[in-house]
Design a protein around this motif. Sequence first.
Motif, PDB file in Angstrom:
ATOM      1  N   ASN A 146      16.826  -0.714 -13.541  1.00 56.73           N
ATOM      2  CA  ASN A 146      15.942   0.321 -14.091  1.00 56.73           C
ATOM      3  C   ASN A 146      16.169   1.671 -13.434  1.00 56.73           C
ATOM      4  N   ILE A 147      16.474   1.674 -12.154  1.00 52.75           N
ATOM      5  CA  ILE A 147      16.762   2.935 -11.465  1.00 52.75           C
ATOM      6  C   ILE A 147      18.035   3.555 -12.031  1.00 52.75           C
ATOM      7  N   GLY A 148      19.072   2.746 -12.226  1.00 52.00           N
ATOM      8  CA  GLY A 148      20.302   3.258 -12.828  1.00 52.00           C
ATOM      9  C   GLY A 148      20.070   3.792 -14.229  1.00 52.00           C
ATOM     10  N   ALA A 149      19.284   3.064 -15.020  1.00 53.31           N
ATOM     11  CA  ALA A 149      18.974   3.509 -16.384  1.00 53.31           C
ATOM     12  C   ALA A 149      18.176   4.814 -16.355  1.00 53.31           C
ATOM     13  N   PHE A 150      17.255   4.931 -15.411  1.00 54.18           N
ATOM     14  CA  PHE A 150      16.454   6.149 -15.286  1.00 54.18           C
ATOM     15  C   PHE A 150      17.330   7.347 -14.933  1.00 54.18           C
ATOM     16  N   ILE A 151      18.252   7.157 -14.004  1.00 53.33           N
ATOM     17  CA  ILE A 151      19.150   8.248 -13.605  1.00 53.33           C
ATOM     18  C   ILE A 151      19.942   8.753 -14.805  1.00 53.33           C
ATOM     19  N   VAL A 152      20.465   7.823 -15.600  1.00 62.82           N
ATOM     20  CA  VAL A 152      21.231   8.219 -16.784  1.00 62.82           C
ATOM     21  C   VAL A 152      20.335   8.913 -17.805  1.00 62.82           C
ATOM     22  N   ALA A 153      19.126   8.399 -17.995  1.00 65.53           N
ATOM     23  CA  ALA A 153      18.203   9.023 -18.949  1.00 65.53           C
ATOM     24  C   ALA A 153      17.919  10.470 -18.553  1.00 65.53           C
ATOM     25  N   VAL A 154      17.690  10.690 -17.269  1.00 64.98           N
ATOM     26  CA  VAL A 154      17.422  12.050 -16.805  1.00 64.98           C
ATOM     27  C   VAL A 154      18.665  12.920 -16.978  1.00 64.98           C
ATOM     28  N   LEU A 155      19.827  12.377 -16.635  1.00 61.98           N
ATOM     29  CA  LEU A 155      21.065  13.160 -16.796  1.00 61.98           C
ATOM     30  C   LEU A 155      21.336  13.489 -18.259  1.00 61.98           C
ATOM     31  N   LEU A 156      21.143  12.521 -19.147  1.00 58.03           N
ATOM     32  CA  LEU A 156      21.376  12.795 -20.572  1.00 58.03           C
ATOM     33  C   LEU A 156      20.362  13.779 -21.132  1.00 58.03           C
ATOM     34  N   LEU A 157      19.178  13.780 -20.576  1.00 57.91           N
ATOM     35  CA  LEU A 157      18.151  14.719 -21.020  1.00 57.91           C
ATOM     36  C   LEU A 157      18.439  16.131 -20.511  1.00 57.91           C
ATOM     37  N   CYS A 158      18.822  16.220 -19.238  1.00 56.62           N
ATOM     38  CA  CYS A 158      19.048  17.517 -18.603  1.00 56.62           C
ATOM     39  C   CYS A 158      20.423  18.121 -18.898  1.00 56.62           C
TER      40      CYS A 158
END
Length: 163
Positions: A146-158
């Motif tokens: 979940n931490i890895g998925a969160f990091i990617v979600a934030v990167l794809l958003l930003c």
Amino acid sequence: MVNKRKGYFMLAVLWLAYVTFAMNWVAGSSLTPQITKTFFSGPVDPVVSELVNYSITTARVFANILAAIILMRLGAKKAVGVGVGLLIMGLIAIWMPNYWAYTIARMVMAIGGLMVIVYMNPVVSRYISDPKEKLKINAANTVSYNIGAFIVAVLLLCLPIKW
């Protein structure tokens, strides 16, 4: 004390490997339309996309069995090396000349990622004796994907990627 330190080092490597796996997996999955457009020069038949999704899911199911077999035959240290090696081999996916080779590289990565997560519990059991500490470590392992998925979600958003 040396074994405990060694155990924490192995756990850190496994944890970071699984976070990295999750980041790669989620990024690859979220970019599937762009990836298929790149390989096929346009939209893809939904059957092809579903075939790929199910084949990768199947690889993940068999990875757990394969991980257990390798763990029993090689022991924890060598098995972790095999799992991390397969996970790293997923990096070659970006250089694959066609979609099917790309898909196979992602399956290899899935097998490596799942092997890594299967090996976390034996490493914890071998090197960490305090039950409260084991519980904390297992909780951290549980959230690693979940931490890895969160990091990617934030990167794809930003950092939106323009294709």
